[in-house]
Design a protein around this motif. Structure first.
Motif, PDB file in Angstrom:
ATOM      1  N   GLU A 190      -3.625   8.583  -8.207  1.00 43.90           N
ATOM      2  CA  GLU A 190      -3.459   9.384  -9.424  1.00 43.90           C
ATOM      3  C   GLU A 190      -4.412   8.913 -10.529  1.00 43.90           C
ATOM      4  OE1 GLU A 190      -0.052   9.997 -12.813  1.00 43.90           O
ATOM      5  OE2 GLU A 190       0.619   9.808 -10.731  1.00 43.90           O
ATOM      6  N   ILE A 191      -4.515   7.602 -10.706  1.00 39.20           N
ATOM      7  CA  ILE A 191      -5.407   7.047 -11.736  1.00 39.20           C
ATOM      8  C   ILE A 191      -6.867   7.341 -11.391  1.00 39.20           C
ATOM      9  CG2 ILE A 191      -6.247   4.885 -12.762  1.00 39.20           C
ATOM     10  CD1 ILE A 191      -3.288   3.877 -12.467  1.00 39.20           C
ATOM     11  N   LEU A 192      -7.235   7.181 -10.126  1.00 34.01           N
ATOM     12  CA  LEU A 192      -8.618   7.462  -9.727  1.00 34.01           C
ATOM     13  C   LEU A 192      -8.951   8.944  -9.909  1.00 34.01           C
ATOM     14  CD1 LEU A 192      -8.974   5.242  -6.531  1.00 34.01           C
ATOM     15  CD2 LEU A 192      -9.795   4.762  -8.850  1.00 34.01           C
ATOM     16  N   THR A 193      -8.013   9.800  -9.589  1.00 30.75           N
ATOM     17  CA  THR A 193      -8.241  11.240  -9.748  1.00 30.75           C
ATOM     18  C   THR A 193      -8.426  11.601 -11.219  1.00 30.75           C
ATOM     19  OG1 THR A 193      -7.002  11.744  -7.736  1.00 30.75           O
ATOM     20  CG2 THR A 193      -7.253  13.530  -9.333  1.00 30.75           C
ATOM     21  N   ARG A 247       0.809  -1.215   0.000  1.00 33.32           N
ATOM     22  CA  ARG A 247       0.000   0.000   0.000  1.00 33.32           C
ATOM     23  C   ARG A 247       0.845   1.269   0.000  1.00 33.32           C
ATOM     24  NH1 ARG A 247      -2.983   2.711   4.176  1.00 33.32           N
ATOM     25  NH2 ARG A 247      -2.009   1.361   5.678  1.00 33.32           N
ATOM     26  N   THR A 248       1.897   1.294   0.752  1.00 32.41           N
ATOM     27  CA  THR A 248       2.697   2.520   0.836  1.00 32.41           C
ATOM     28  C   THR A 248       3.361   2.851  -0.497  1.00 32.41           C
ATOM     29  OG1 THR A 248       4.535   1.223   1.726  1.00 32.41           O
ATOM     30  CG2 THR A 248       3.136   2.366   3.312  1.00 32.41           C
ATOM     31  N   ASN A 249       3.675   1.825  -1.312  1.00 30.56           N
ATOM     32  CA  ASN A 249       4.287   2.063  -2.618  1.00 30.56           C
ATOM     33  C   ASN A 249       3.251   2.333  -3.704  1.00 30.56           C
ATOM     34  OD1 ASN A 249       6.852   1.604  -1.556  1.00 30.56           O
ATOM     35  ND2 ASN A 249       6.732  -0.581  -1.971  1.00 30.56           N
ATOM     36  N   SER A 250       2.153   1.587  -3.683  1.00 27.24           N
ATOM     37  CA  SER A 250       1.178   1.631  -4.767  1.00 27.24           C
ATOM     38  C   SER A 250       0.107   2.695  -4.603  1.00 27.24           C
ATOM     39  CB  SER A 250       0.495   0.268  -4.910  1.00 27.24           C
ATOM     40  OG  SER A 250       1.438  -0.736  -5.156  1.00 27.24           O
ATOM     41  N   ALA A 251      -0.217   3.064  -3.385  1.00 27.76           N
ATOM     42  CA  ALA A 251      -1.348   3.964  -3.135  1.00 27.76           C
ATOM     43  C   ALA A 251      -1.261   5.289  -3.898  1.00 27.76           C
ATOM     44  CB  ALA A 251      -1.516   4.209  -1.640  1.00 27.76           C
ATOM     45  N   PRO A 252      -0.117   5.953  -3.954  1.00 29.70           N
ATOM     46  CA  PRO A 252      -0.070   7.220  -4.702  1.00 29.70           C
ATOM     47  C   PRO A 252      -0.391   7.045  -6.196  1.00 29.70           C
ATOM     48  CG  PRO A 252       1.828   7.061  -3.252  1.00 29.70           C
ATOM     49  CD  PRO A 252       1.148   5.720  -3.240  1.00 29.70           C
ATOM     50  N   LYS A 253       0.055   5.938  -6.786  1.00 31.95           N
ATOM     51  CA  LYS A 253      -0.217   5.687  -8.198  1.00 31.95           C
ATOM     52  C   LYS A 253      -1.690   5.366  -8.414  1.00 31.95           C
ATOM     53  CE  LYS A 253       4.452   4.010  -8.711  1.00 31.95           C
ATOM     54  NZ  LYS A 253       5.290   2.831  -8.734  1.00 31.95           N
TER      55      LYS A 253
END
Length: 83
Positions: A26-29, A17-23
């Motif tokens: 970004e896609i959801l936004t 989660r800590t690595n993937s969550a920002p990506k």
């Protein structure tokens, strides 16, 4: 609502989660106009795992494109169900 709009639900499992969550965020936004509602949780026993459920309305091709982007991320698994 146009004839090509579809209601659906997507679940997004995020390992690391800590690595993937920002990506993922970004896609959801970038696809925010498709999202009617969203709920995210993490399992307290699994410190680095999360689950996001998203209610969607939009063209099937746009939803599929978002799914492909999310599935392309390491540690992310997507399930999708149309209403």
């Amino acid at each position: 609502m146009s004839k090509i709009d579809h209601l659906s639900v997507m679940s997004i499992s995020v390992d690391q989660r800590t690595n993937s969550a920002p990506k993922v965020q970004e896609i959801l936004t970038k696809n925010g106009e498709l999202i009617l509602g969203r709920f995210g949780i993490h399992d307290p026993r699994e410190e680095n795992t999360g689950l996001i459920t998203v209610n969607l309305r939009g063209e099937r091709s746009r939803i599929n494109n978002m799914m492909d982007q999310l599935n392309g991320l390491e540690g992310v698994k997507v399930n999708h169900m149309e209403a």
